[in-house]
Design a protein around this motif. Sequence first.
Motif, mmCIF file in Angstrom:
data_model
loop_
_atom_site.group_PDB
_atom_site.id
_atom_site.type_symbol
_atom_site.label_atom_id
_atom_site.label_comp_id
_atom_site.label_asym_id
_atom_site.label_seq_id
_atom_site.Cartn_x
_atom_site.Cartn_y
_atom_site.Cartn_z
ATOM 1 N N TRP A 153 53.966 47.507 52.870
ATOM 2 C CA TRP A 153 52.671 47.123 52.205
ATOM 3 C C TRP A 153 53.202 47.032 50.851
ATOM 4 O O TRP A 153 52.628 46.110 50.204
ATOM 5 C CB TRP A 153 51.756 48.431 52.589
ATOM 6 N N LEU A 154 53.711 48.010 49.986
ATOM 7 C CA LEU A 154 53.905 47.643 48.823
ATOM 8 C C LEU A 154 54.995 46.708 48.477
ATOM 9 O O LEU A 154 54.615 45.851 47.511
ATOM 10 C CB LEU A 154 54.806 49.295 48.102
ATOM 11 N N TYR A 155 56.165 46.507 49.113
ATOM 12 C CA TYR A 155 56.942 45.216 48.854
ATOM 13 C C TYR A 155 56.078 44.138 49.056
ATOM 14 O O TYR A 155 56.334 42.976 48.488
ATOM 15 C CB TYR A 155 58.117 45.094 49.848
ATOM 16 N N ALA A 156 55.270 43.981 50.324
ATOM 17 C CA ALA A 156 54.857 42.665 50.296
ATOM 18 C C ALA A 156 53.514 42.366 49.363
ATOM 19 O O ALA A 156 53.488 41.200 48.880
ATOM 20 C CB ALA A 156 53.814 42.651 51.650
ATOM 21 N N ARG A 157 52.806 43.388 48.712
ATOM 22 C CA ARG A 157 52.011 43.331 47.535
ATOM 23 C C ARG A 157 52.854 42.757 46.596
ATOM 24 O O ARG A 157 52.434 41.822 45.733
ATOM 25 C CB ARG A 157 51.586 44.632 47.174
ATOM 26 N N GLU A 158 54.020 43.216 46.319
ATOM 27 C CA GLU A 158 54.836 42.570 45.198
ATOM 28 C C GLU A 158 55.362 41.343 45.326
ATOM 29 O O GLU A 158 55.139 40.541 44.243
ATOM 30 C CB GLU A 158 55.971 43.650 44.853
ATOM 31 N N GLU A 159 55.476 40.981 46.719
ATOM 32 C CA GLU A 159 55.968 39.541 46.750
ATOM 33 C C GLU A 159 54.780 38.608 46.494
ATOM 34 O O GLU A 159 54.901 37.526 45.803
ATOM 35 C CB GLU A 159 56.484 39.339 48.193
ATOM 36 N N ARG A 160 53.725 39.056 46.871
ATOM 37 C CA ARG A 160 52.390 37.995 46.718
ATOM 38 C C ARG A 160 52.118 38.011 45.261
ATOM 39 O O ARG A 160 51.836 37.118 44.449
ATOM 40 C CB ARG A 160 51.198 38.718 47.498
ATOM 41 N N LEU A 161 51.996 39.283 44.444
ATOM 42 C CA LEU A 161 51.535 39.263 43.119
ATOM 43 C C LEU A 161 52.366 38.580 42.237
ATOM 44 O O LEU A 161 52.132 37.672 41.195
ATOM 45 C CB LEU A 161 51.087 40.671 42.622
ATOM 46 N N LEU A 162 53.780 39.036 42.371
ATOM 47 C CA LEU A 162 54.956 38.506 41.298
ATOM 48 C C LEU A 162 54.965 37.109 41.849
ATOM 49 O O LEU A 162 55.161 36.358 40.794
ATOM 50 C CB LEU A 162 56.096 39.303 41.622
ATOM 51 N N GLY A 163 54.767 36.602 42.844
ATOM 52 C CA GLY A 163 55.115 35.203 43.345
ATOM 53 C C GLY A 163 53.862 34.477 42.605
ATOM 54 O O GLY A 163 54.231 33.259 41.983
ATOM 55 N N ALA A 164 52.464 34.856 42.594
ATOM 56 C CA ALA A 164 51.294 34.277 41.882
ATOM 57 C C ALA A 164 51.869 34.183 40.371
ATOM 58 O O ALA A 164 51.569 33.164 39.894
ATOM 59 C CB ALA A 164 50.158 34.731 42.381
ATOM 60 N N PHE A 165 52.172 35.407 39.818
ATOM 61 C CA PHE A 165 52.381 35.369 38.329
ATOM 62 C C PHE A 165 53.413 34.310 38.072
ATOM 63 O O PHE A 165 53.287 33.596 37.162
ATOM 64 C CB PHE A 165 52.845 36.859 38.252
ATOM 65 N N ASP A 166 54.507 34.472 38.994
ATOM 66 C CA ASP A 166 55.707 33.430 38.423
ATOM 67 C C ASP A 166 55.261 31.827 38.590
ATOM 68 O O ASP A 166 55.827 31.100 37.739
ATOM 69 C CB ASP A 166 56.952 33.687 39.421
ATOM 70 N N ARG A 167 54.459 31.570 39.467
ATOM 71 C CA ARG A 167 53.894 30.136 39.606
ATOM 72 C C ARG A 167 53.159 29.786 38.417
ATOM 73 O O ARG A 167 53.192 28.855 37.891
ATOM 74 C CB ARG A 167 53.181 30.086 41.170
#
Length: 401
Positions: A153-167
């Motif tokens: 759950w934590l890693y999936a959350r990080e993938e989602r939020l960091l991906g949005a931030f980077d975009r």
Amino acid sequence: MGEVLFLAHRAPFPPDRGDRIRAYHVVRHLAARHRVHLVAFVDEAGEADHPDLTAMAASHTLVTRTKSRPRAAVEALASGRSVSVAAFADAAIARAVARVLAERPIDAVYVYSSAMAQYLPHGPRPRTVMDFCDVDSVKFGEYARAAGPAGRWLYAREERLLGAFDRGVAAGADASLFVSAAEAQLFRSIGGTGNIQVVENGIDTAFFDPVVAVEEVPAAEPLIVFTGQMDYAPNVAAVSWFANDVLPLIRARQPTASFAIVGRAPVAEVRALGERPGVTVTGEVADVRGWLKAASVAVAPLRIARGIQNKVLEAMAMARPVVATPGAAEGIDHAGTLCVADSEQAFAQAVSGLLSDPVRAVTLGRAARARVQARYGWSARLAGLDALLGLEDAGEWVRTG
């Protein structure tokens, strides 16, 4: 002469690990032509004393990073940010960036690692280049698939939020850099937009040169070597897989073969591997070149890998035959000068084949060095940076003291 603000999540001195190496050469390139104002974190206060710091930077502010990962995770969960961004949120860095922008006529900002983009001003700002290096958010997705329920759950959350931030960062930057065409395409595939460019990593082939005299290491032959930061999860997983699943297959064919894990800060899981027959865990060494020079084969058995692996380029530059997984080899234009293998059996066969055929191993190693000499010199790789920063007409400025 231009003025450049360089933001880094880790000060690029000394250039002794992957993220520092690229940043160091970028700063050196820019400092030879422009005034570079460095604002960065350091892991330890003593890192601020490196002689290249004052030789290359016109000014610098270094802040020791003390925030623990659990604290960063709590802050991230409370604020809705990614842990990666929260981990590098610091009021002292924010003040330093604001001061430089207020006091200096900054022409361009170079942001190294997307977490540092949180310090960019929200209003009008100088031309900005964002150096992502690789697509970190996807790496967290790979972690999620291998983790238990809570970690997933934590890693999936990080993938989602960091991906949005980077975009979002990329959409607002004047240029976004990645270390390989594969990483650039991966970023586009997850919705990344903007001026996406490839600036590959290079290698200092005068430093990583097998004819340069270095201190010999006490190692028996044949020797298999892995180099890397040994508290970094992908490196830990790589050496664990190799020592547990691949090395026994090799030693069944070559009983005297040994495996050296060379790198600082080995975690308990890595230190425990040193109890296995034929495995040595060195911890931090003053110079990895001695171990690479002694190696019969260098290996990069990474199961999770992003971008261009400096460890592979360094081994190739030292004229070592290299066996790498597809992920570790991806992004390197090696033209067949390293061996690529994936499964335990294929990896063991590739290493054993080189150990049993020293002539082929030497030939492959020489070809690998010739390849990096021709393809990966830092001056060629960074030649386009000034244009990306809008400083191509700023003239050259060489520091004299």
